[in-house]
Scaffold this active site. Sequence first.
Site, PDB file in Angstrom:
ATOM      1  N   SER A 159      18.977  -2.106 -25.372  1.00 32.10           N
ATOM      2  CA  SER A 159      19.998  -3.128 -25.593  1.00 32.10           C
ATOM      3  C   SER A 159      20.062  -3.618 -27.034  1.00 32.10           C
ATOM      4  CB  SER A 159      19.787  -4.307 -24.636  1.00 32.10           C
ATOM      5  OG  SER A 159      18.461  -4.783 -24.730  1.00 32.10           O
ATOM      6  N   HIS A 219      17.586  -8.670 -29.184  1.00 28.50           N
ATOM      7  CA  HIS A 219      19.045  -8.660 -29.278  1.00 28.50           C
ATOM      8  C   HIS A 219      19.514  -9.192 -30.630  1.00 28.50           C
ATOM      9  CE1 HIS A 219      19.312  -8.834 -24.579  1.00 28.50           C
ATOM     10  NE2 HIS A 219      18.817  -7.696 -25.036  1.00 28.50           N
TER      11      HIS A 219
END
EC number: 3.4.21.-
Length: 334
Positions: free
Chosen positions: A156, A206
């Site tokens: 991610s 992230h």
Amino acid sequence: MENFGEGRRSGGGMLPLLALSAVAEYYRLPWKPPVTASLLAANTLVYLRPAFIDPVIPHISEVWFNPHLIFKHKDLKRLFLSAFYHVNEPHLVYNMMSLLWKGIKLETSMGSSEFASMVFTLIGMSQGVTLLLAKSLLLLFDYDRAYYNEYAVGFSGVLFAMKVVLNSQAEDYSSVYGILVPTKYAAWAELILVQMFVPNASFLGHLGGILAGIIYLKLKGSYSGSDPVTMAVRGVSRLVTWPLRFLNGMVRSRRRRITGRGRVGRGQTGIAGPGIWRCQSCTYDNSGWLSACEMCGSGRARGNGWSLNQGPALSSSNDLPLDELRRRRVERFS
């Protein structure tokens, strides 16, 4: 990326959904992006660990992204391989569905070589930025347990970087979990909302992905021409595909040498090409290996033709009567 102390694989039955989505998406595309497909396959195979690769790839316990262990042991394996590991099916499927959409968009617009170069660069940059952020928080604020000693895996962080690149030129608005935001800032909104709804998500991973995407765009904008990584990827691609291109060239070359098949022509000259002679009776181009016309059966030796190495053979008559020509064709193909 997701944070986990221990444990692996919970939830099931979602992989068929991923496979169905990938097949449906690729089926409708006129050009199938190969790098995106390879990334999907690599992440899925690492998760499933089939018998033929299980002895080769490390276990997830050996590749958790942990800043403390990376710095302590200089463990680059954790730095790079952790992006390709996922803890359970929902984690894998969510990331791969996102990769499927973003990858197809980017690879179609950039080309496979540049896209592969970008992904390779973003993996290193996103993981590296996350590592530096964790170390900085430790040194400046003594954040030990919160980030420096956490365990995380997943693609991610790279996906957040890809989202920044994909949306960098967008001027419209997008819906992020029902909230309308400018598309170019959608990654920042998703960073906050994901953290709210998925507490186990790696905020630092992230954030590192978003910052990596921004840095990549800045570096890309300041450098004209192909970057060194893209050139290297293209070079490797040419090297790997050279045998296939060589064989393809040989096949095409053999096809160009007409072996017993020709065409009906109406040119004034009798020379149709190397190793080919044209029948003067029906103007059919025949292989140089044939001594009689394949269309009407007229013999080449009787002066019915031209070849590359000889002019028109002398003959008292260059044309057959129409009825005779029709009769020979019927006999030839009946």
